[in-house]
Design a protein around this motif. Structure first.
Motif, mmCIF file in Angstrom:
data_model
loop_
_atom_site.group_PDB
_atom_site.id
_atom_site.type_symbol
_atom_site.label_atom_id
_atom_site.label_comp_id
_atom_site.label_asym_id
_atom_site.label_seq_id
_atom_site.Cartn_x
_atom_site.Cartn_y
_atom_site.Cartn_z
ATOM 1 N N SER A 1 -42.946 13.564 32.767
ATOM 2 C CA SER A 1 -41.698 14.121 33.281
ATOM 3 C C SER A 1 -40.567 13.152 32.960
ATOM 4 C CB SER A 1 -41.804 14.304 34.799
ATOM 5 O OG SER A 1 -40.550 14.681 35.330
ATOM 6 N N ASN A 2 -39.550 13.664 32.285
ATOM 7 C CA ASN A 2 -38.414 12.842 31.894
ATOM 8 C C ASN A 2 -38.871 11.577 31.158
ATOM 9 O OD1 ASN A 2 -35.648 12.487 31.723
ATOM 10 N ND2 ASN A 2 -35.506 11.341 33.634
ATOM 11 N N GLY A 3 -39.910 11.739 30.360
ATOM 12 C CA GLY A 3 -40.404 10.624 29.558
ATOM 13 C C GLY A 3 -41.347 9.672 30.276
ATOM 14 N N HIS A 4 -41.654 9.977 31.536
ATOM 15 C CA HIS A 4 -42.567 9.119 32.304
ATOM 16 C C HIS A 4 -43.873 9.837 32.576
ATOM 17 C CE1 HIS A 4 -39.453 6.230 33.632
ATOM 18 N NE2 HIS A 4 -38.679 7.283 33.496
ATOM 19 N N ASP B 1 -41.185 21.453 29.387
ATOM 20 C CA ASP B 1 -40.683 22.065 28.155
ATOM 21 C C ASP B 1 -41.842 22.666 27.371
ATOM 22 O OD1 ASP B 1 -37.998 21.038 28.496
ATOM 23 O OD2 ASP B 1 -38.792 19.078 27.935
ATOM 24 N N MET C 1 -49.402 14.726 32.843
ATOM 25 C CA MET C 1 -48.051 15.225 33.018
ATOM 26 C C MET C 1 -47.043 14.151 32.664
ATOM 27 S SD MET C 1 -48.956 16.909 36.704
ATOM 28 C CE MET C 1 -49.453 15.301 37.312
ATOM 29 N N LEU D 1 -46.706 10.827 34.937
ATOM 30 C CA LEU D 1 -46.816 10.915 36.396
ATOM 31 C C LEU D 1 -48.211 10.474 36.810
ATOM 32 C CD1 LEU D 1 -45.141 14.363 37.108
ATOM 33 C CD2 LEU D 1 -44.099 12.095 36.942
ATOM 34 N N LEU E 1 -43.678 22.199 37.844
ATOM 35 C CA LEU E 1 -43.208 21.077 37.012
ATOM 36 C C LEU E 1 -42.173 21.438 35.958
ATOM 37 C CD1 LEU E 1 -46.707 19.452 36.715
ATOM 38 C CD2 LEU E 1 -44.738 18.367 37.805
ATOM 39 N N ASN E 2 -41.995 22.726 35.673
ATOM 40 C CA ASN E 2 -41.013 23.157 34.668
ATOM 41 C C ASN E 2 -41.073 22.324 33.383
ATOM 42 O OD1 ASN E 2 -37.433 22.988 34.254
ATOM 43 N ND2 ASN E 2 -38.750 24.603 33.517
ATOM 44 N N GLN F 1 -39.050 16.012 26.643
ATOM 45 C CA GLN F 1 -39.108 14.964 27.674
ATOM 46 C C GLN F 1 -40.148 15.285 28.753
ATOM 47 O OE1 GLN F 1 -37.462 12.007 27.541
ATOM 48 N NE2 GLN F 1 -35.400 12.372 28.318
ATOM 49 N N ASP F 2 -40.484 16.578 28.877
ATOM 50 C CA ASP F 2 -41.349 17.035 29.971
ATOM 51 C C ASP F 2 -42.483 17.873 29.404
ATOM 52 O OD1 ASP F 2 -38.633 16.567 31.241
ATOM 53 O OD2 ASP F 2 -39.852 16.969 33.007
#
Lengths: 423, 423
Positions: free
Chosen positions: A243-246, A348, A241, A248, A345-346, A226-227
């Motif tokens: 993040s959570n499928g979005h 995956d 980037m 940025l 950003l942590n 997701q990230d």
């Protein structure tokens, strides 16, 4: 795989009526089959929570619109009348991505099923041409791709052009592309006029954003990531980037300018005019500067970048000391900036794109060491470093995919087959 | 203002039926009145696109659930029968936020209308206590807030505890809080057992994330900001990031560890054991180290942090050279890391929280200069630097707000007044 281009308002509730409810459910069914393969109507109902009669009606409409088709009989069914699977059609719906970069221009057309209709990259020393000439040449490439789509009797969902620079989110204007030597250019207007004011949508986006979407889409085939952070390694260094499928994008669309993080010691001047930018120590020019002499043919921007990198690879494989030292130095700097991104950003996955992917076998070790050493979360916060398989095609693939996204969000933009117009 | 806590799957389409459609529309109407004030039913219908009969029915249900109430007559209406406004009730629905930080513990209870039921902060030298003692003390604070909510005859939506450390996203376990000297602690379990296994939801979250949500909520009262970065300045330095209205959490929940960006020269050892971390040059300890002697009372963690900072402020206002030099140095380092964040994330606003807000008058100038100088997007990408008004209450306010969020997403979690249970 669900691409979300980050332009929409996210998960904020929007008042819904029965028309938007149906549109939403068409989208759910189409995405579900696209992401997880052929399915019976009963399976779709079970997976999505919709009732069977609704699913049958939704599938019928998606078939009429040429987005799904009847597939083979369901061989997994042990008892009773064999069910019929429905599968993605989508061969008649295409998106086009194009790209202008420092030393090449490129184009790709994909259909909804992800199959490539045409893909091409031409070396071009863009930094030494005026913008108008480059825009002429990239328009020629787009025209060629449009023709290829039309010859296949496909509907064109849109064209998205990738540029290595700051693209203003609301207008699509290019504000600055330091490594091209371009300042403000109204790229959409320039392209539209060259393409004869076409009726399909035309967008401009940052190349690292589009490459990140393409990488996300690739990775999601095998893992529910997701990230991610994608690093595009070319003359410039960009970040995309998710993040959570979005994706940025930032407030004005200028996010991901990782190449200009001030982390390097004052040294070589960056394309942006500053010193100390990350790309002055990890960009392709930095590597070439360290590893080669001025007249070395691998520095020649009129040659294809993959050919030039193959030259570097051969030297590294042969154990050339100067090449290996340069790669280790670049890898270490890559790790210093990479650790900053991972702390913030942590992700995956940290995806190495462009030249970082090609030379990854030598860059990865110092990079991974820096992440282990310098990221505060245990085990680098679980971040894996992977090399992109997409090479320099990532941005054009992402451009084609984002052009197709509107069809996934609202399948009714594609006309029913019987009438040929959207209903 | 729409808080989105980033835990939900974003704008990916989810199959909807008529029950979820109604729940969604209840949420739309409740949020709309909460965000933009008292409204007539006709106005709500016009603003949301729902039809008037539907709005009347939705409003009736929200009134039954104690979330809206009939307000004054609509004085803006010139012609015809005067309309009736509906306004936010919500005084009967409360959320609680609590916080453990290096030198204090705190609690806040807010109702749905944003009014404070109770708010308290106690100095506590957490780094020198064992976790068990601190958890006892913060449980006492939470119990006190729960009692205050109950005395008001309120329904408690939940409790969220802020900690300055890495909180694993899926479990809520604390993995590491270097500045507290805590390793892995199953905080939820510890708190639940101390609170007698309560029936309300209890969550744990990173304090910078919660402070960012609170700041987002404050800013959205006056401006449609969608992207911000908040810096929490205490002994540790954390970052909370909101992008396109979503909190960024990262793959495992470990995002925002900006305090450990390796940007400072090797110098003082960080709480995390490394050197070169940003917080070694911008954290409160760094400032105190530069500006004060070892036995200076402003270093005493048993005093309230705002009192101690008032001491620094007085010296700066009086023109004390050592204090001013230290502030300028910290401000410059704040700008170096700040420019990295702005290059990566392109926020509309960079919010200074905690001690950075208190000492902002001296820190802001070098910070803004660095953003102008080191951010590649023109004009710093439009990023404004603002001081948070919330001070050290930001994280507990954010915790209370996120506890209330579930009610906004699904108003049916709150029972109808006539039955007292959710229907």
């Amino acid at each position: 795989m669900t691409l979300t281009d980050g332009r929409r308002p996210g998960d904020r509730a929007v008042a819904a009526d029965h028309v938007s409810l149906r549109r939403n459910n068409l989208s759910v069914v189409l995405r579900h089959v696209r992401e997880s393969g052929p399915k019976s109507r009963a399976r779709i109902a079970a997976d999505t929570g919709l009732n069977k009669a609704t699913v049958s009606s939704l599938v019928a409409e998606l078939v009429e619109r040429g987005l799904l088709r009847e597939g083979p009989a369901d061989s997994t069914r042990a008892l009773g009348r064999p069910g019929q699977l429905v599968e993605l059609d989508g061969s008649g719906v295409c998106g086009i991505g194009a790209e202008i970069n420092v030393d090449y221009i490129a184009v790709s057309a994909l259909d909804l099923a992800g199959d490539t209709v045409i893909e091409r990259r031409d070396p071009l020393d863009v930094a030494h041409l005026d913008p108008s000439t480059t825009l002429d040449k990239v328009s020629d490439l787009v025209r060629e791709a449009v023709t290829a789509v039309q010859e296949r009797a496909g509907q064109l969902a849109g064209v998205t052009l990738a540029v290595p620079g700051l693209v203003q989110g609301d207008t699509g204007d290019l504000k600055l592309a330091p490594n091209l030597g371009w300042g403000e250019v109204q790229v959409i207007q320039e392209m539209r006029s060259r393409l004869g004011e076409p009726s399909y949508p035309l967008h401009v986006d940052n190349e690292a954003n589009l490459a990140a979407l393409a990488a996300y889409s690739e990775l999601r085939k095998n893992t529910p990531v997701q990230d991610l952070v994608l690093l595009t390694g070319a003359v410039g260094v960009g970040g995309g980037m998710v993040s959570n499928g979005h994706l940025l994008r930032g407030g004005r669309g200028y996010s991901g300018e990782v190449g200009h993080m001030p982390v390097a010691p004052p040294g070589r001047t960056c394309g942006c005019g500053r010193t100390g930018c990350w790309e002055t120590v990890v960009g392709l020019s930095a590597l070439l500067h360290k590893a080669t002499d001025r007249d070395d043919p691998v520095r020649d921007p009129s040659l294809d970048v993959e050919q030039r990198l193959a030259g570097i690879t051969r030297r590294a494989e042969a154990g050339d000391a100067r090449t290996l030292t340069a790669l280790k130095e670049v890898g270490t700097w890559l790790g210093i900036g990479g650790a900053i991104l991972v702390n913030i950003l942590n992700p995956d996955v940290l995806v190495l794109g462009g030249y970082f992917a090609v030379l990854g076998p030598w860059l990865k070790e110092p990079l991974e060491k820096a992440i282990r050493d310098r990221v505060i979360a245990p085990d680098g916060g679980g971040c894996q470093v992977v090399r992109s398989d997409l090479g320099f095609a990532a941005a054009v693939r992402g451009g084609a995919q984002i052009s197709l996204e509107q069809v996934l969000v609202d399948p009714t933009v594609i006309g029913r087959v019987d009438s040929g117009v959207a209903q």
